[in-house]
Design a protein around this motif. Structure first.
Motif, mmCIF file in Angstrom:
data_model
loop_
_atom_site.group_PDB
_atom_site.id
_atom_site.type_symbol
_atom_site.label_atom_id
_atom_site.label_comp_id
_atom_site.label_asym_id
_atom_site.label_seq_id
_atom_site.Cartn_x
_atom_site.Cartn_y
_atom_site.Cartn_z
ATOM 1 N N ALA A 277 -4.433 -5.507 4.093
ATOM 2 C CA ALA A 277 -4.681 -3.595 4.025
ATOM 3 C C ALA A 277 -3.017 -3.066 3.723
ATOM 4 O O ALA A 277 -2.489 -3.873 4.598
ATOM 5 C CB ALA A 277 -5.257 -3.008 5.853
ATOM 6 N N VAL A 280 -0.690 1.425 7.047
ATOM 7 C CA VAL A 280 -1.601 1.031 7.716
ATOM 8 C C VAL A 280 -1.191 2.139 8.798
ATOM 9 O O VAL A 280 0.018 1.775 9.375
ATOM 10 C CB VAL A 280 -2.175 -0.473 8.258
ATOM 11 C CG1 VAL A 280 -3.049 0.134 9.464
ATOM 12 C CG2 VAL A 280 -2.519 -1.552 7.643
ATOM 13 N N ASP A 318 2.549 -3.374 6.030
ATOM 14 C CA ASP A 318 1.420 -3.647 5.453
ATOM 15 C C ASP A 318 0.450 -4.976 7.433
ATOM 16 O O ASP A 318 1.439 -5.095 7.487
ATOM 17 C CB ASP A 318 1.224 -4.622 4.464
ATOM 18 C CG ASP A 318 1.602 -5.549 4.855
ATOM 19 O OD1 ASP A 318 2.643 -6.181 5.735
ATOM 20 O OD2 ASP A 318 2.009 -6.834 4.103
ATOM 21 N N TYR A 371 -5.647 3.252 6.345
ATOM 22 C CA TYR A 371 -4.804 2.583 5.216
ATOM 23 C C TYR A 371 -5.604 2.207 3.500
ATOM 24 O O TYR A 371 -6.266 2.466 3.497
ATOM 25 C CB TYR A 371 -6.157 0.968 6.188
ATOM 26 C CG TYR A 371 -7.583 0.764 5.941
ATOM 27 C CD1 TYR A 371 -7.969 0.108 5.045
ATOM 28 C CD2 TYR A 371 -8.523 1.592 6.611
ATOM 29 C CE1 TYR A 371 -9.557 0.208 4.896
ATOM 30 C CE2 TYR A 371 -8.775 1.692 6.674
ATOM 31 C CZ TYR A 371 -9.683 0.431 5.953
ATOM 32 O OH TYR A 371 -11.447 0.485 5.683
ATOM 33 N N SER A 379 -6.338 6.705 0.084
ATOM 34 C CA SER A 379 -5.828 5.627 1.442
ATOM 35 C C SER A 379 -8.046 5.446 1.883
ATOM 36 O O SER A 379 -8.072 6.460 1.962
ATOM 37 C CB SER A 379 -5.406 5.899 2.643
ATOM 38 O OG SER A 379 -5.806 6.884 2.830
#
Length: 461
Positions: A277, A280, A318, A371, A379
């Motif tokens: 991801a 975040v 990330d 995320y 997102s």
């Protein structure tokens, strides 16, 4: 609280701070304040939070609320996420470019020789579809190894073993050369990453860290991320390394020995190298009817504006496969007086006014997690309330993972002589960690307890 009921910050998966602090403590050195980043110390450890079941929904937040051991009448809000894990045999191919500092300052055994040992260990785990390239940099940058398949381990090993030190440090030219190799060999199905191995002494070329950050942030748009492996002491610019890794959607780790190299490059290879991801972000909206004051423990360099949360153009950290991220807040009820905070002369009214207020009256707050899946631009959002009824009556009733994270945060706070940790003794912190140690297969938690006891014995002298 009335001025800022919403707290927003970026995820942080760096672990360098804990490893640097560990070495400084073990060798009896003082610990500079900037090195003590509480969130990196807490997030150094693996936490057994609930596992997500699908990479399409890579997180399952877990929340605990319990009394604070630091401040009378306060509570701790513990937030944890664990990323979707990728089995070693299922991880994507690696397209790695190692940018190795071979300047004169890298000559000691705990610098280039240690880094070479760490990279040689990584070579053993390369798969046929992995590719590795190496760029060295000192007075001049040079390509030591063109992108080479993981099947040709002997060629890669020979290139690593041939690295020698000499010259000044010209980090900017090396970075440009490394990115050029990564982009030339770019594979959209692979993990494309530049990994810098350095003592952090970028003293020739682009000397302004902000310019380096801008370069790295621009390059991440190509899909090539950046991570940093720090080594050595003395020249170590830990703060700059953290900022560069943050700009490159990567992580900063500190290698103080082969045990740490094994943790970063073998045991946690997927969480170090394979993102599940991007961008975040955490956001917690506190309910002023139940929360009068709050503070986020650490994350000072990861703070975001409230409006940044919904803005997908604002970059955030990330998170790699299987990695756990933990955040702690301490909060007080309305009317309570925190340290250094005078009561308001004109207190806002927090009485229930609407049907919606009544429906949410049992919530301390509301958690939002945003995320982006790798390769996507839009997102996704996870939301959940933080309910008053779920609050625990004591620290002892909290889950073991929450208690251990609290012990680490307390230790960092005590070393910094701020943030509440100083109200606990080293013995109390060690007891708290000992009671929450759990299985500890790699011995990292036992090592932490030993560090706390070491710091306590020195403080008693």
């Amino acid at each position: 609280m009335a001025e800022a009921p919403v707290s927003t910050f970026s995820a942080d998966v760096d672990t360098a701070s804990y490893a640097v602090v560990r070495r400084l403590l073990n060798e009896g050195h003082p610990i500079p304040f900037p090195v003590l980043r509480v969130e990196e110390m807490v997030n150094y450890f693996h936490y057994d939070y609930p596992r997500p079941e699908s990479p399409a929904a890579p997180f399952r937040p877990t929340v605990a609320v319990y009394p604070s051991p630091w401040t009378e009448g306060a509570r701790i809000l513990h937030i944890g996420i664990r990323a979707y894990d990728v089995a070693r045999r299922q991880r994507p191919a690696l397209n790695l470019v190692f940018l190795v500092d071979v300047s004169g300052s890298m000559a000691p055994q705990d610098r280039l020789p240690l880094l070479k040992q760490a990279l040689l260990m990584l070579v053993d785990d390369l798969r046929p579809d992995d590719h590795v390239a190496i760029v060295s940099y000192a007075a001049n940058s040079g390509v030591v190894l063109e992108p080479t398949a993981g099947t040709d381990k002997e060629t890669i090993r020979a290139a690593i073993q041939g690295l020698t030190t000499g010259g000044l440090t010209a980090g900017d030219g090396g970075i440009q050369a490394a990115y050029a190799l990564a982009e030339r060999n770019f594979d959209k199905t692979a993990v494309n990453r530049v990994v810098i191995g350095t003592d952090g002494d970028f003293n020739v070329g682009i000397v302004d860290p902000k310019e380096l950050e801008a370069l790295i942030a621009e390059k991440r748009k190509t899909g090539v991320y950046l991570s940093v492996l720090g080594v050595g002491l003395g020249n170590l610019n830990d703060v700059v390394m953290q900022r560069l890794a943050q700009a490159g959607n990567g992580n900063a780790a500190y290698i103080d020995g082969m045990q740490e190299a094994k943790k970063v490059l073998r045991d946690e290879l997927s969480s170090t190298m394979v993102p599940v991801a991007d961008n975040v972000k955490f956001q917690i909206e506190f309910n002023p009817a139940l929360v009068g004051q709050y503070r986020l423990i650490g994350y000072e360099t990861r703070a975001l504006r409230r409006e940044d949360f919904n803005n997908d153009r604002v970059d955030a950290g990330d998170v790699g496969a299987g990695h756990a991220v933990t955040a702690l807040y301490e909060f007080l009820p309305p009317g309570a007086r925190g340290k250094g905070v005078d009561p308001l002369r004109y207190e806002a009214s927090h009485k229930v006014k609407t049907t919606r207020d009544a429906a949410n009256a049992d919530e301390f707050g509301f958690l939002r997690l945003r995320y982006t899946l790798p390769g996507q631009s839009k997102s996704r959002l996870i939301e959940r309330p933080i309910r008053k009824g779920a609050a625990l009556a004591s620290v002892e009733a909290a889950p073991a993972e929450a208690r251990f994270a609290l012990a680490v945060a307390s230790f960092a706070g005590k070393l910094r002589s701020e943030g509440g940790g100083e109200t606990m003794s080293y013995a109390q912190i060690a007891d708290l960690a000992r009671g929450a140690r759990g299985a500890d297969p790699h011995g990292t938690r036992a090592e932490f307890i030993r560090l706390v006891e070491l710091a306590g014995s020195r403080a008693a002298r």
